[in-house]
Design an enzyme around this catalytic site. Structure first.
Site, PDB file in Angstrom:
ATOM      1  CG  ASP A   9       7.646   2.582   6.674  1.00  0.00           C
ATOM      2  OD1 ASP A   9       7.550   1.383   6.336  1.00  0.00           O
ATOM      3  OD2 ASP A   9       6.745   3.178   7.296  1.00  0.00           O
ATOM      4  CB  CYS A  66       4.750   2.354   4.588  1.00  0.00           C
ATOM      5  SG  CYS A  66       3.012   2.726   4.310  1.00  0.00           S
ATOM      6  CB  THR A  68      -1.081   0.138   5.627  1.00  0.00           C
ATOM      7  OG1 THR A  68      -0.643   1.514   5.595  1.00  0.00           O
ATOM      8  CG2 THR A  68      -1.334  -0.288   7.067  1.00  0.00           C
ATOM      9  CG  HIS A  99      -9.109   2.114 -16.700  1.00  0.00           C
ATOM     10  ND1 HIS A  99     -10.345   1.790 -16.194  1.00  0.00           N
ATOM     11  CD2 HIS A  99      -9.008   1.444 -17.891  1.00  0.00           C
ATOM     12  CE1 HIS A  99     -10.980   0.970 -17.037  1.00  0.00           C
ATOM     13  NE2 HIS A  99     -10.178   0.730 -18.062  1.00  0.00           N
ATOM     14  CG  HIS A 134      -8.971   5.109 -19.631  1.00  0.00           C
ATOM     15  ND1 HIS A 134      -9.922   5.011 -18.646  1.00  0.00           N
ATOM     16  CD2 HIS A 134      -9.293   4.181 -20.574  1.00  0.00           C
ATOM     17  CE1 HIS A 134     -10.785   4.054 -18.955  1.00  0.00           C
ATOM     18  NE2 HIS A 134     -10.418   3.536 -20.123  1.00  0.00           N
TER      19      HIS A 134
HETATM   20  C1  RB5 Z   1       4.890   2.549  10.627  1.00  0.00           C
HETATM   21  O1  RB5 Z   1       4.759   2.000  11.911  1.00  0.00           O
HETATM   22  C2  RB5 Z   1       3.557   2.503   9.900  1.00  0.00           C
HETATM   23  O2  RB5 Z   1       2.688   3.465  10.422  1.00  0.00           O
HETATM   24  C3  RB5 Z   1       3.779   2.752   8.429  1.00  0.00           C
HETATM   25  O3  RB5 Z   1       4.617   1.785   7.913  1.00  0.00           O
HETATM   26  C4  RB5 Z   1       2.546   2.731   7.556  1.00  0.00           C
HETATM   27  O4  RB5 Z   1       1.787   1.579   7.735  1.00  0.00           O
HETATM   28  C5  RB5 Z   1       1.709   3.932   7.582  1.00  0.00           C
HETATM   29  O5  RB5 Z   1       0.731   4.095   6.817  1.00  0.00           O
END
Ligand code: RB5
Length: 148
Positions: A9, A66, A68, A99, A134
């Protein structure tokens, strides 16, 4: 030539570009289907697009990113047949290959990691799945979505 798929994203555009460049230097053919600008998209849509493309076949593994790495990895793990590991250091990059043998790994473009994503990728690629017990655990894991 080994092939890899990248989807992301708007929270991981620069990171995805870095990953693409790194893997191309390692001799991978990279299909980057993620967004390449900061214009907002929803990570579940990118996860679905990544799985659809992956199931066409021919990929060694896929990468989803994304902000995070959490939202897109949760999303793609809801799709039967996908096993995505959210990697955050060299140890988890190595152990998930040995694993869990995931078919996708995930990173966060807004995260600060103690190890570089390039080093984590190298560790993941160069580590070997151990099979045996595993594989038995993976079989049980992948059967869990048939329980609901
Ligand atoms: C987008 O703003 C953010 O929420 C997305 O990239 C991600 O971190 C969500 O888990």
């Amino acid at each position: 030539m080994p092939r890899v798929l990248i989807a992301n994203d708007h929270g991981a555009v620069d990171l995805s570009r870095r990953i693409k460049e790194h893997l191309e230097k390692r001799g991978y053919e990279v299909n980057w289907i993620g967004v390449q600008t900061e214009s907002r998209v929803d990570y579940p849509d990118m996860a679905k697009a990544a799985a659809d493309e992956f199931f066409k076949g021919g990929y060694d593994f896929g990468i989803v990113n994304c902000g995070t790495g959490i939202g897109i990895s949760i999303s793609i793990n809801k799709i039967p047949g996908i096993r995505c590991a959210l990697v955050h250091d060299l140890y988890t990059a190595e152990l998930t290959k040995r694993h869990n043998n995931p078919n996708f790994i995930a990173f966060g473009g807004r995260c600060t990691y103690s190890d570089s994503v390039e080093a984590m990728l190298d560790m993941f690629i160069d580590s070997k799945f151990e099979g045996g017990r595993h594989q038995e655990r993976i079989d049980k894991m992948m059967a869990l979505d048939k329980l609901v």
